[in-house]
Scaffold this motif. Sequence first.
Motif, mmCIF file in Angstrom:
data_model
loop_
_atom_site.group_PDB
_atom_site.id
_atom_site.type_symbol
_atom_site.label_atom_id
_atom_site.label_comp_id
_atom_site.label_asym_id
_atom_site.label_seq_id
_atom_site.Cartn_x
_atom_site.Cartn_y
_atom_site.Cartn_z
ATOM 1 N N ASP A 9 150.194 74.366 88.604
ATOM 2 C CA ASP A 9 150.993 75.558 88.885
ATOM 3 C C ASP A 9 151.282 76.255 87.561
ATOM 4 N N THR A 10 150.652 77.391 87.339
ATOM 5 C CA THR A 10 150.784 78.087 86.058
ATOM 6 C C THR A 10 152.218 78.544 85.788
ATOM 7 N N ALA A 11 153.015 78.741 86.819
ATOM 8 C CA ALA A 11 154.398 79.186 86.625
ATOM 9 C C ALA A 11 155.267 78.107 85.977
ATOM 10 N N SER A 12 154.842 76.847 86.098
ATOM 11 C CA SER A 12 155.666 75.760 85.567
ATOM 12 C C SER A 12 155.131 75.180 84.255
ATOM 13 N N PRO A 15 153.712 76.953 77.193
ATOM 14 C CA PRO A 15 152.599 77.647 76.529
ATOM 15 C C PRO A 15 151.477 76.701 76.079
ATOM 16 N N VAL A 16 151.836 75.533 75.585
ATOM 17 C CA VAL A 16 150.826 74.563 75.159
ATOM 18 C C VAL A 16 150.039 74.058 76.373
ATOM 19 N N GLU A 17 150.754 73.719 77.442
ATOM 20 C CA GLU A 17 150.087 73.254 78.657
ATOM 21 C C GLU A 17 149.168 74.333 79.227
ATOM 22 N N GLY A 22 142.737 74.105 81.652
ATOM 23 C CA GLY A 22 141.406 73.781 82.164
ATOM 24 C C GLY A 22 141.029 72.331 81.933
ATOM 25 N N PRO A 23 141.047 71.869 80.668
ATOM 26 C CA PRO A 23 140.712 70.469 80.415
ATOM 27 C C PRO A 23 141.675 69.486 81.087
ATOM 28 N N LEU A 24 142.957 69.862 81.154
ATOM 29 C CA LEU A 24 143.931 68.994 81.799
ATOM 30 C C LEU A 24 143.655 68.873 83.295
ATOM 31 N N GLU A 25 143.351 69.989 83.953
ATOM 32 C CA GLU A 25 143.001 69.948 85.374
ATOM 33 C C GLU A 25 141.756 69.094 85.601
ATOM 34 N N GLU A 26 140.768 69.220 84.714
ATOM 35 C CA GLU A 26 139.552 68.416 84.842
ATOM 36 C C GLU A 26 139.853 66.931 84.705
#
Length: 89
Positions: A9-12, A15-17, A22-26
């Motif tokens: 969820d981009t709203a939560s 800035p670093v996250e 992309g890599p984190l979701e992967e």
Amino acid sequence: MVEPHITLDTASLSPVEEKLRGPLEEQLTSALQAATDKITHEYADEPVDTVIVRLLEQTRAGLHPDIAAGFEPDQSELRRVAEAIVRTA
């Protein structure tokens, strides 16, 4: 075969996250998919709630400890994956 995918969820996101989204979701998706495959293979008529707990434990085990500590998936989505495992077994 269950093919889960994690979308953050981009709203939560901080800035670093957001920069690492992309890599984190992967990485999260890969760990959840590996957990799903393992649990599907080992499934032995457990109830959905037990499968949910196993999915979360196995997914966290496949992640870096810092990422695992912050991994709080949507419980309804985790239930959906667990129900699919139970249904297809």
